[in-house]
Design a protein around this motif. Structure first.
Motif, PDB file in Angstrom:
ATOM      1  N   GLU A 169       0.821  -1.211   0.000  1.00 20.83           N
ATOM      2  CA  GLU A 169       0.000   0.000   0.000  1.00 20.83           C
ATOM      3  C   GLU A 169       0.864   1.274   0.000  1.00 20.83           C
ATOM      4  O   GLU A 169       0.708   2.144   0.870  1.00 20.83           O
ATOM      5  CB  GLU A 169      -0.968  -0.001   1.197  1.00 20.83           C
ATOM      6  CG  GLU A 169      -1.830  -1.252   1.233  1.00 20.83           C
ATOM      7  CD  GLU A 169      -3.260  -0.996   1.670  1.00 20.83           C
ATOM      8  OE1 GLU A 169      -3.820   0.038   1.284  1.00 20.83           O
ATOM      9  OE2 GLU A 169      -3.812  -1.852   2.377  1.00 20.83           O
ATOM     10  N   ALA A 172      -1.056   4.736   0.080  1.00 20.66           N
ATOM     11  CA  ALA A 172      -2.153   4.915   1.037  1.00 20.66           C
ATOM     12  C   ALA A 172      -2.071   6.232   1.786  1.00 20.66           C
ATOM     13  O   ALA A 172      -3.101   6.796   2.172  1.00 20.66           O
ATOM     14  CB  ALA A 172      -2.175   3.748   2.032  1.00 20.66           C
ATOM     15  N   THR A 201      -3.072  -3.436  -2.259  1.00 15.49           N
ATOM     16  CA  THR A 201      -3.913  -2.257  -2.067  1.00 15.49           C
ATOM     17  C   THR A 201      -5.339  -2.660  -1.707  1.00 15.49           C
ATOM     18  O   THR A 201      -5.778  -3.775  -1.995  1.00 15.49           O
ATOM     19  CB  THR A 201      -3.934  -1.375  -3.334  1.00 15.49           C
ATOM     20  OG1 THR A 201      -4.676  -0.181  -3.081  1.00 15.49           O
ATOM     21  CG2 THR A 201      -4.573  -2.113  -4.505  1.00 15.49           C
TER      22      THR A 201
END
Length: 355
Positions: A169, A172, A201
């Motif tokens: 991720e 993020a 993700t």
């Protein structure tokens, strides 16, 4: 930019990992071809990060086998340490040394491995060229943008000989406007490096934008693996259909099947839609995307009553009610439709979900 090396293939066979009574990975089997940009997509807590850590060697597995380029690295009593797997990991924070400049950050794993200074300098220059950071070699991380810091982390992965880059991720923590720019950066990096890229993700938009293939993960299991277009148009379960894109799932009756097409009854309307070849006549569930519903021309189509409209910037999401169908259907229009207004609609296509 220049390519560094070909990416490694990744294969997982019946991999299981439990924490107490919770199975974070439940009999996961997966094959990722070398050089592919592969995305694992799923909600928080589904096991995505555990999967990445198992491949990297940061988490031992309970059962099953993991191979990199055909070489076993985990399973059957084997646990190859992370530093021997030629796998680089990019976390959300990028984990750069703040007191080191760009070149020193990239050189760090090589110097730690005892490489000669001349070899380190050449390798660092090559990797920074690949990620287009040559002009920034003397800057510290604090002097770089978020995208540039991420490229430093990627260059460090390449410098240590990673044929596979695992990203947990990495977008993020970025603002939405920066995410789009970073998606372009990641695509360019992947094209230039040739490294196999495994990207974790929970954001389906990121997955669709970046992936050669997407694996949808849920409760420690892989539900479906496909290219983004197939995943969107032909999900193989209600869970995948509900997680990927906006959709309406409605009960229908299949009245005729011929190859990969079917006639279905939806309320008082008969539609011709796509279906899996194993579809049989009888009760079924139809997936309708917003773009499947359009305004009918002339006297064609069927009546629908507007229930709600939501402006999305340049278009409206419109929820309509059709006689004989319990839930609202969603469509998009270039104009606002008022609640209570009657529209005449046509359904261009749909997809019968496998039972």
């Amino acid at each position: 930019m220049m390519a560094i090396r070909g990416g490694m293939s990744i294969h997982l066979a019946s991999v299981t990992k439990s924490f107490g009574t919770h199975k974070a990975l439940n009999n996961v089997s997966l094959t990722i071809e070398g050089g592919m940009f592969f995305v694992v997509l799923g909600p928080s807590g589904c096991g995505k990060s555990t999967l990445l850590r198992a491949i990297a060697g940061l988490e031992p597995i309970d059962r099953g086998e993991i191979t990199l380029d055909g070489e076993p690295v985990a399973g059957n009593g084997l646990h190859m340490p992370p530093e021997q797997r030629q796998v680089g990991v990019v976390f959300q924070s990028y984990a750069l040394w703040p007191h080191m400049n760009v070149a020193a950050n990239v050189a760090f794993p090589l110097e730690s491995a005892g490489k000669k200074r001349s070899a380190v300098s050449a390798r660092v220059a090559e990797c920074l060229e690949t990620v287009a950071l040559t002009p920034f070699v003397k800057r510290k991380p604090a002097e770089l943008s978020g995208g540039q810091r991420q490229r430093v982390a990627l260059a460090r992965c390449l410098a240590q000989g990673a044929g596979t880059v695992l990203m947990d991720e990495p977008l993020a923590n970025l603002d939405p406007h920066l995410r789009s720019a970073m998606e372009e950066e990641l695509a360019a990096f992947h094209s230039a490096s040739g490294a196999t890229t495994l990207f974790i993700t929970h954001d389906q938009r990121e997955a669709m934008a970046l992936a050669d293939k997407v694996a949808v993960m849920w409760d420690g299991e892989i539900l479906q693996v496909d290219d983004p277009d197939t995943l969107y148009r032909r999900p193989m379960s209600k869970r995948v259909a509900g997680f990927i894109g906006r959709s309406t799932l409605v009960p229908v009756t299949v009245v005729r099947v011929e190859g990969d097409e079917a006639d279905v009854r939806l309320g008082g309307v008969t539609l011709e839609v796509a279906c899996p070849r194993e579809t049989v006549p009888g009760p079924a569930t139809l997936l309708l995307r917003p773009e499947h519903l359009v305004l009918a021309t002339g006297s064609h189509g069927f009546a629908a009553t507007v229930q709600q409209t939501i402006y999305r910037g340049g278009y409206w999401e419109v929820f309509v009610r059709v006689a004989g169908i319990e839930q609202d259907l969603m469509m998009v229009l270039p104009r606002k439709a008022e609640p209570g207004e009657t529209l005449r609609l046509a359904i261009l296509r749909g997809w019968v979900l496998p039972e």
